[in-house]
Write an enzyme that holds these catalytic residues in place. Structure first.
Site, PDB file in Angstrom:
ATOM      1  N   LYS A 164      21.420 -49.241 108.263  1.00 14.83           N
ATOM      2  CA  LYS A 164      21.768 -50.159 109.355  1.00 14.83           C
ATOM      3  C   LYS A 164      20.636 -51.149 109.570  1.00 14.83           C
ATOM      4  CE  LYS A 164      24.571 -47.024 112.190  1.00 14.83           C
ATOM      5  NZ  LYS A 164      25.822 -47.802 112.099  1.00 14.83           N
ATOM      6  N   ARG A 217      33.414 -39.937 109.593  1.00 20.53           N
ATOM      7  CA  ARG A 217      34.728 -39.498 109.091  1.00 20.53           C
ATOM      8  C   ARG A 217      34.591 -38.431 108.014  1.00 20.53           C
ATOM      9  NH1 ARG A 217      36.128 -45.607 107.788  1.00 20.53           N
ATOM     10  NH2 ARG A 217      34.834 -45.736 109.658  1.00 20.53           N
TER      11      ARG A 217
HETATM   12  N1  BES Z   1      27.994 -44.323 114.303  1.00 21.82           N
HETATM   13  C1  BES Z   1      28.585 -45.480 113.752  1.00 21.82           C
HETATM   14  C2  BES Z   1      29.537 -46.185 114.708  1.00 21.82           C
HETATM   15  C3  BES Z   1      28.901 -46.911 115.838  1.00 21.82           C
HETATM   16  C4  BES Z   1      28.448 -48.192 115.675  1.00 21.82           C
HETATM   17  C5  BES Z   1      28.852 -46.333 117.091  1.00 21.82           C
HETATM   18  C6  BES Z   1      27.886 -48.866 116.733  1.00 21.82           C
HETATM   19  C7  BES Z   1      28.309 -46.998 118.137  1.00 21.82           C
HETATM   20  C8  BES Z   1      27.831 -48.273 117.960  1.00 21.82           C
HETATM   21  C9  BES Z   1      29.369 -45.140 112.489  1.00 21.82           C
HETATM   22  O1  BES Z   1      28.919 -44.067 111.767  1.00 21.82           O
HETATM   23  C10 BES Z   1      29.299 -46.350 111.616  1.00 21.82           C
HETATM   24  O2  BES Z   1      28.225 -46.716 111.246  1.00 21.82           O
HETATM   25  N2  BES Z   1      30.444 -46.940 111.318  1.00 21.82           N
HETATM   26  C11 BES Z   1      30.483 -48.103 110.535  1.00 21.82           C
HETATM   27  C12 BES Z   1      31.727 -48.034 109.697  1.00 21.82           C
HETATM   28  C13 BES Z   1      31.807 -49.067 108.600  1.00 21.82           C
HETATM   29  C14 BES Z   1      30.739 -48.824 107.557  1.00 21.82           C
HETATM   30  C15 BES Z   1      33.170 -48.994 107.983  1.00 21.82           C
HETATM   31  C16 BES Z   1      30.520 -49.330 111.446  1.00 21.82           C
HETATM   32  O3  BES Z   1      31.088 -49.244 112.520  1.00 21.82           O
HETATM   33  O4  BES Z   1      29.917 -50.331 111.105  1.00 21.82           O
HETATM   34 ZN    ZN Z   2      27.334 -44.676 110.399  1.00 22.74          ZN
END
Ligand code: BES
Ligand code: ZN
Ligand code: ZN
Length: 486
Positions: free
Chosen positions: A266, A340
């Site tokens: 991230k 997931r």
């Molecule tokens: N934990 C995150 C989701 C999240 C993002 C929660 C921001 C709270 C605030 C999750 O694991 C994630 O990173 N999801 C990705 C999915 C994508 C790679 C398809 C996302 O939301 O960017």
């Molecule tokens: Zn994630």
């Protein structure tokens, strides 16, 4: 903080008085307070205190039963609901926090002929005192003080049951927020296992803990692969509460103790917040603790997959293909779509316990915040009745959700080319739904619903009664849902 039904035993320090917008007739306690301050309450009403929601005014009382009265606005009678009471109590506590008071009485307004029922009102008031009075105290001293007791009086029926429920809900809500606030350095799979063991012992729950060896045996590679980049190994916990001989209800909560994104790292902005990626796990733990404390007549199983998503030398790579616990093969396009993967194995494991329905709660997709903002939990699922039940529970609990579709057309977007599934869609389209579609595959025929709390679990802007940071979203909703299940 302690909650009581009825007037204070000792001498209370302050009284909360509720007012409705456009209604100037005084309640019994308001009349008494007005007499004690020689008409100031009435004067404030004339001078411009409109009693709009979240509006408050402090009046000092030179002598008499209380030292202070706090006038709290509820807005108009026709829009009055529990949420207005929660906001009003928060405004009242904020007014008092610099005075170090011990005992506060709250007069329940006579709400005959409105949609507000007294037990519901008592519960909202009581819970709100915990919600608004919460502070994370592990690393910083208090900046203000909150009363140690709140006494609700003026009601006509018996409110001792809702007051007790408010106390349990409030305390478990604080427990969840403490866990979410805990920094990633101190929070890892085994640490949450310890919390679960403590809960099992204290509240007489059955517990099973799965370490790497047993996860491997069961083929739960979703959990193992997500956890393999961390020096702190993954786990899975299963808790059982048997409060009645009824159809089993399965609860599953995402427990990523920190989500860096893994190799699909991230960006740095706001990454500190990713310690909240275990909110689903904390919520499920809080719910089963509360269910046991309330002695709910339910039969529950909670499955909590735990992993830390780190970009270590052993971390999984984009393009890796894994075989999940149920045999499905998945190509990991993004290691950041890890929730997931661990949930899929946990939902599968939950299904093996033969529940009548499964509900999972997860900070799953950033896209949920884009779609619904911070005011609604994303609701998806395969069972109309279950989803309606959750929707309704969310409404009374003050945690509203909104449904998104999981139509077959979306399946196309997660079909793999060299595997059964891929863990992300193509492009940025329908991110939250894609997450739901992925999980749906593993719930199969078991009636199932999914709560995406990614947009609501953490308040960046201060929430009217939860403030900033962890909101514990999901706990109140799930508890209400379980209470309403016959
Ligand atoms: N934990 C995150 C989701 C999240 C993002 C929660 C921001 C709270 C605030 C999750 O694991 C994630 O990173 N999801 C990705 C999915 C994508 C790679 C398809 C996302 O939301 O960017
Ligand atoms: Zn994630
Ligand atoms: Zn995540």
């Amino acid at each position: 903080m302690k909650l009581f039904a009825g007037k204070a035993k000792g001498k209370p320090d302050a009284v909360f008085l509720f007012f409705l917008e456009g209604e100037k007739n005084l309640s019994t306690a308001a009349r008494e307070a007005d007499r004690l301050c020689k008409g100031q309450v009435k004067k404030l009403l004339e001078m411009g205190f409109k009693a709009g929601s979240r509006e408050s005014e402090l009046v000092h009382l030179p002598a008499g039963r209380w030292r202070m009265a706090v006038m709290l606005g509820l807005g108009e009678r026709k829009t009055l609901d529990s949420e207005r009471f929660r906001e009003a109590v928060a405004a009242g506590l904020k007014r008092l926090c610099k005075y170090s008071l011990k005992s506060v009485e709250v007069e329940m307004i006579n709400a005959k002929g409105t949609m507000v029922i007294e037990p519901e009102q008592a519960r909202a008031i009581g819970e709100a005192a915990f919600f608004a009075g919460y502070r994370y105290r592990e690393f910083k001293k208090d900046d203000g003080s909150f009363p140690s007791e709140l006494c609700l009086f003026g009601n006509e029926g018996d409110i001792s049951a809702p007051v007790k429920k408010a106390e349990i809900t409030g305390q478990e809500h604080c427990y969840v927020r403490d866990l979410v606030n805990k920094p990633g350095a101190d929070k890892f799979p085994e640490m949450l296992v310890k919390e679960a063991r403590k809960a099992a012992k204290e509240f007489k729950l059955e517990i099973k803990v799965y370490d790497e060896k047993s996860l491997k045996k069961m083929g739960y590679n979703g959990i193992l692969r997500v956890g393999q980049g961390s020096s702190r190994p993954p786990r899975m916990v299963m808790l059982r509460y048997r409060g009645a001989n009824k159809p089993l209800i399965g609860l599953v909560g995402k427990g990523v103790t920190f989500d860096t994104g893994g190799i699909s790292l991230k960006g740095p902005e706001g990454m500190e917040r990713m310690k909240d990626d275990m909110t689903g796990a904390a919520v499920v733990l809080g719910v089963i603790r509360a269910a046991a404390r309330m002695k709910l007549r339910q039969n529950l199983v909670a499955v909590i997959p735990l992993a830390e998503n780190m970009p270590g030398a052993a971390a999984q790579r984009p393009g890796d293909i894994l075989r999940m616990g149920d045999g499905t093969t998945v190509e990991v396009i993004s290691t950041d779509a890890e929730g997931r993967l661990i949930l899929a194995d946990a939902i599968h494991h939950c299904r093996l316990q033969k529940p009548a329905k499964i509900i999972d709660v997860a900070t799953l997709t950033g896209a949920c915040n884009i779609a619904l903002g911070r005011f609604a939990i994303g609701l998806m699922g395969t069972d109309e009745e279950l989803m309606t039940g959750l929707s309704h529970a969310g409404l009374v609990a003050g945690e509203r959700c909104w449904a998104l579709p999981l139509w077959d057309e979306y399946k196309e977007m997660i079909k793999g080319e060299i595997s059964d599934l891929r863990n992300v869609g193509r492009g940025r389209e329908a991110g939250t739904i894609i997450g739901g579609m992925f999980l749906k595959n593993f719930a199969r025929k078991t009636p199932w619903a999914h709560l995406d709390i990614a947009g609501t679990a953490w308040a960046i802007e201060p929430h009217p009664y939860l403030g900033k940071g962890p909101t514990g979203k999901g706990l109140r909703l799930l508890l209400r849902f379980l209470e309403a299940q016959t």
